[in-house]
Design a protein around this motif. Structure first.
Motif, short mmCIF file in Angstrom:
data_model
loop_
_atom_site.label_atom_id
_atom_site.label_comp_id
_atom_site.label_asym_id
_atom_site.label_seq_id
_atom_site.Cartn_x
_atom_site.Cartn_y
_atom_site.Cartn_z
N GLU A 289 4.23 -1.55 6.10
CA GLU A 289 4.06 -3.00 5.95
C GLU A 289 3.67 -3.59 7.29
O GLU A 289 3.85 -2.97 8.34
CB GLU A 289 5.36 -3.65 5.46
N GLY A 290 3.16 -4.80 7.26
CA GLY A 290 2.85 -5.52 8.49
C GLY A 290 1.83 -4.80 9.34
O GLY A 290 0.83 -4.29 8.84
N SER A 291 2.11 -4.73 10.65
CA SER A 291 1.14 -4.16 11.58
C SER A 291 0.91 -2.67 11.33
O SER A 291 -0.11 -2.11 11.75
CB SER A 291 1.60 -4.39 13.02
N LEU A 292 1.84 -2.02 10.67
CA LEU A 292 1.66 -0.60 10.40
C LEU A 292 0.56 -0.34 9.37
O LEU A 292 0.02 0.77 9.29
CB LEU A 292 2.98 0.02 9.92
N CYS A 293 0.20 -1.38 8.62
CA CYS A 293 -0.87 -1.20 7.63
C CYS A 293 -2.20 -0.89 8.33
O CYS A 293 -2.96 -0.04 7.87
CB CYS A 293 -1.03 -2.45 6.77
N SER A 294 -2.48 -1.58 9.44
CA SER A 294 -3.75 -1.31 10.13
C SER A 294 -3.71 0.07 10.77
O SER A 294 -4.72 0.78 10.81
CB SER A 294 -4.07 -2.40 11.15
N ALA A 295 -2.56 0.49 11.27
CA ALA A 295 -2.43 1.85 11.82
C ALA A 295 -2.67 2.88 10.73
O ALA A 295 -3.32 3.91 10.95
CB ALA A 295 -1.05 2.03 12.44
N ALA A 296 -2.17 2.59 9.53
CA ALA A 296 -2.37 3.51 8.41
C ALA A 296 -3.85 3.62 8.07
O ALA A 296 -4.38 4.72 7.84
CB ALA A 296 -1.58 3.02 7.19
N ARG A 297 -4.54 2.49 8.05
CA ARG A 297 -5.97 2.53 7.72
C ARG A 297 -6.76 3.29 8.79
O ARG A 297 -7.69 4.03 8.47
CB ARG A 297 -6.52 1.10 7.58
N GLU A 298 -6.40 3.10 10.06
CA GLU A 298 -7.08 3.85 11.12
C GLU A 298 -6.87 5.34 10.95
O GLU A 298 -7.79 6.14 11.14
CB GLU A 298 -6.53 3.42 12.50
N ALA A 299 -5.67 5.73 10.61
CA ALA A 299 -5.37 7.15 10.44
C ALA A 299 -6.15 7.73 9.26
O ALA A 299 -6.68 8.84 9.34
CB ALA A 299 -3.87 7.35 10.24
N VAL A 300 -6.23 6.98 8.18
CA VAL A 300 -6.97 7.45 7.01
C VAL A 300 -8.45 7.63 7.37
O VAL A 300 -9.08 8.63 7.03
CB VAL A 300 -6.80 6.47 5.83
N GLU A 301 -8.99 6.64 8.10
CA GLU A 301 -10.40 6.75 8.48
C GLU A 301 -10.62 7.85 9.50
O GLU A 301 -11.69 8.45 9.56
CB GLU A 301 -10.89 5.41 9.05
N GLY A 302 -9.60 8.14 10.31
CA GLY A 302 -9.74 9.14 11.36
C GLY A 302 -9.51 10.56 10.91
O GLY A 302 -9.84 11.50 11.63
N CYS A 303 -8.97 10.74 9.72
CA CYS A 303 -8.69 12.10 9.25
C CYS A 303 -10.00 12.85 9.04
O CYS A 303 -10.83 12.45 8.23
CB CYS A 303 -7.90 12.04 7.94
N MET B 46 0.83 -1.19 0.00
CA MET B 46 0.00 0.00 0.00
C MET B 46 0.87 1.25 0.00
O MET B 46 2.04 1.21 0.38
CB MET B 46 -0.92 0.03 1.23
N ARG B 47 0.25 2.33 -0.44
CA ARG B 47 0.96 3.61 -0.42
C ARG B 47 0.01 4.67 0.14
O ARG B 47 -1.14 4.75 -0.29
CB ARG B 47 1.41 3.98 -1.83
N ILE B 48 0.51 5.48 1.07
CA ILE B 48 -0.30 6.54 1.66
C ILE B 48 -0.04 7.84 0.91
O ILE B 48 1.11 8.20 0.64
CB ILE B 48 0.07 6.77 3.14
N THR B 49 -1.11 8.54 0.57
CA THR B 49 -0.97 9.85 -0.06
C THR B 49 -1.78 10.87 0.73
O THR B 49 -2.73 10.53 1.43
CB THR B 49 -1.45 9.86 -1.52
N VAL B 50 -1.36 12.12 0.64
CA VAL B 50 -2.10 13.20 1.32
C VAL B 50 -2.42 14.30 0.32
O VAL B 50 -1.57 14.67 -0.51
CB VAL B 50 -1.28 13.76 2.52
N ASP B 51 -3.65 14.77 0.38
CA ASP B 51 -4.07 15.93 -0.41
C ASP B 51 -3.82 17.16 0.47
O ASP B 51 -4.58 17.43 1.40
CB ASP B 51 -5.54 15.80 -0.78
#
Ligand code: SF4
Length: 64
Positions: free
Chosen positions: A40-54, A1-6
Motif C-alpha cells: 500500500e502507499g509508497s510501496l505500490c510504486s516500488a512494486a511496479r518498478e520491480a515488476v517492470e524490472g524483472c 493491488m496484489r503481487i504474484t510470481v510465476d
C-alpha cells in the motif's frame, strides 16, 4: 493491488529484491519470497518498478 510470481519463470537473480527490498527476498536455495503481497502507499510504486524490472517477466500485479 496484489503481487504474484510465476515461479517457472523466476531465475532468482534478485533484481526485484534490489529494487524493492521491502517486498522481495531471494533465499539461499534460490526461491523467491514475496514479503508483502499486498503493498500500500509508497510501496505500490516500488512494486511496479520491480515488476517492470524483472528480466524474465515473472512478476505480475493484479489490481483489486
Ligand atoms: S527479478 Fe524476476 S526473475 Fe529475478 S528474482 Fe525477482 S521475480 Fe525472480
Amino acid at each position: 493491488m496484489r503481487i504474484t510470481v510465476d515461479r517457472s519463470k523466476c531465475t532468482a537473480l534478485g533484481v526485484c529484491e534490489s529494487l524493492a527490498p521491502e517486498l522481495f527476498e531471494v533465499q539461499e536455495d534460490g526461491s523467491l519470497i514475496i514479503l508483502n503481497e499486498r503493498p500500500e502507499g509508497s510501496l505500490c510504486s516500488a512494486a511496479r518498478e520491480a515488476v517492470e524490472g524483472c528480466p524474465t517477466e515473472a512478476l505480475r500485479i493484479e489490481e483489486d
